[in-house]
Design a protein around this motif. Sequence first.
Motif, mmCIF file in Angstrom:
data_model
loop_
_atom_site.group_PDB
_atom_site.id
_atom_site.type_symbol
_atom_site.label_atom_id
_atom_site.label_comp_id
_atom_site.label_asym_id
_atom_site.label_seq_id
_atom_site.Cartn_x
_atom_site.Cartn_y
_atom_site.Cartn_z
ATOM 1 N N ASP A 1 0.949 3.693 -1.078
ATOM 2 C CA ASP A 1 0.642 4.756 0.223
ATOM 3 C C ASP A 1 0.910 6.235 -0.341
ATOM 4 O O ASP A 1 0.262 7.049 -0.338
ATOM 5 N N ALA A 2 2.545 5.960 -0.799
ATOM 6 C CA ALA A 2 2.776 7.633 -1.132
ATOM 7 C C ALA A 2 2.273 7.956 -2.376
ATOM 8 O O ALA A 2 1.802 9.088 -2.399
ATOM 9 N N GLN A 3 2.106 7.129 -3.353
ATOM 10 C CA GLN A 3 1.021 7.528 -4.640
ATOM 11 C C GLN A 3 -0.044 7.922 -4.071
ATOM 12 O O GLN A 3 -0.708 9.086 -4.802
ATOM 13 N N GLY A 4 -0.834 7.345 -3.454
ATOM 14 C CA GLY A 4 -2.242 7.590 -3.096
ATOM 15 C C GLY A 4 -2.177 9.013 -2.296
ATOM 16 O O GLY A 4 -3.216 9.938 -2.538
ATOM 17 N N LYS A 5 -1.373 9.316 -1.608
ATOM 18 C CA LYS A 5 -1.147 10.641 -0.794
ATOM 19 C C LYS A 5 -0.911 11.932 -1.885
ATOM 20 O O LYS A 5 -1.395 12.947 -1.710
ATOM 21 N N ARG A 6 0.005 11.510 -2.823
ATOM 22 C CA ARG A 6 0.126 12.437 -3.925
ATOM 23 C C ARG A 6 -1.033 12.952 -4.685
ATOM 24 O O ARG A 6 -1.074 13.947 -5.026
ATOM 25 N N LEU A 7 -1.935 11.814 -4.997
ATOM 26 C CA LEU A 7 -2.934 11.988 -5.734
ATOM 27 C C LEU A 7 -4.166 12.465 -5.274
ATOM 28 O O LEU A 7 -5.101 12.776 -5.743
ATOM 29 N N GLY A 8 -4.170 12.508 -3.919
ATOM 30 C CA GLY A 8 -5.423 12.682 -2.929
ATOM 31 C C GLY A 8 -6.348 11.397 -2.830
ATOM 32 O O GLY A 8 -7.637 11.789 -2.936
ATOM 33 N N LEU A 9 -5.725 10.386 -3.151
ATOM 34 C CA LEU A 9 -6.845 9.125 -3.441
ATOM 35 C C LEU A 9 -6.394 8.015 -2.432
ATOM 36 O O LEU A 9 -5.216 7.592 -2.251
ATOM 37 N N PRO A 10 -7.410 7.088 -1.975
ATOM 38 C CA PRO A 10 -7.149 6.098 -1.110
ATOM 39 C C PRO A 10 -6.534 4.890 -2.043
ATOM 40 O O PRO A 10 -6.629 4.964 -3.315
ATOM 41 N N VAL A 11 -5.892 4.098 -1.596
ATOM 42 C CA VAL A 11 -5.003 3.180 -2.287
ATOM 43 C C VAL A 11 -6.055 2.083 -2.973
ATOM 44 O O VAL A 11 -5.952 1.892 -4.149
#
Length: 373
Positions: free
Chosen positions: A114-124
Amino acid sequence: MNQVLIESIETVIVDLPTIRPHKLAMHTMQNQTLVIVRLRCSDGIEGLGESTTIGGLAYGNESPESIKQNIDSHFAPLLVGQDASNINAAMLRLDKAITGNTFAKSGIESALLDAQGKRLGLPVSELLGGRVREGLEVAWTLASGDTAKDIAEAEQMLDIRRHRIFKLKIGANEVNQDLRHVIAIKQALGDRASVRVDVNQYWDESVAIRACQVLGDNGIDLIEQPIARINRSGQIRLNQRSPAPIMADESIESVEDAFSLAADGAASIFALKIAKNGGPRAVLRTAQIAEAAGISLYGGTMLEGSVGTMAAAHAFVTLNKLTWHTELFGPLLLTEEIVVEAPVYREFQLEVPRNPGLGLTLDEERLAFFRRK
């Protein structure tokens, strides 16, 4: 670019009321308890995860209380200060130091994603390889134990176009009583719906041989875990004899279990559960084993709330084949929400958002209200 570090991991136990008692073979749920994982990173991003089980210790060897304690005491010290963007390294670090505890690991892996998706602007789903569908058809469990009530509930779900797949929890009653109950519901719904059963390991092999035959002959589409997970040879024999396909659920407590079951020919369908494999990435490894072995797939649930349900959904939308659809109805069983926007169910599907991460925001007020004191 500065490395992003994991700064803290917080776990919150939340007790939420359910729309009705939910009867399983080994336990009747009166409410649902979630463990929410909040993973905070040095770039200000927070990842959300959920670790949820059913029935205290009646179902498996992790409970909400043990999950919280183990994450707080054992997982967090291993992860705080580590690279928040390297999910692979973080999970390998946990796996080396901590055996089992897949429910707790699933909550952590979901929060990292979830954190990485938010960081990259991508859904999981895009972090997991990319979605091949926008939504997931969802089964509904009829678990009142009352035949007329269950038929009425199924009819209502068909009318509002929310579910056309129904699973019945059986095994706790005398076998002929259960069979009459299931067959009556299938006869009432006919070809308008798929009817399946989940025995939660409650039959022995001698009972299962006849019962599976009767169920298959009466149009039941799938039989989930009819006998004990430890009776592997019995599972193989049943899978060869039953006219309805046998699905392994409790038998799969790890990715390694999935390989062993596939090699033995002990089931023709696998129930995929992120909690029992150790997270969304882990469950896709089980799916790959099944696909290679020609075993079909079903997206299972531990009756998670919205966070855990969406973590599973983002994994399941990436699967090439999901022959038996999913049962991600956990949020629909709850009367209260702890996220701002609840998951959307319509036209027999759960919609999977394309917002960054899991696509969810916690409702801090509701979380504080339902948090276990």
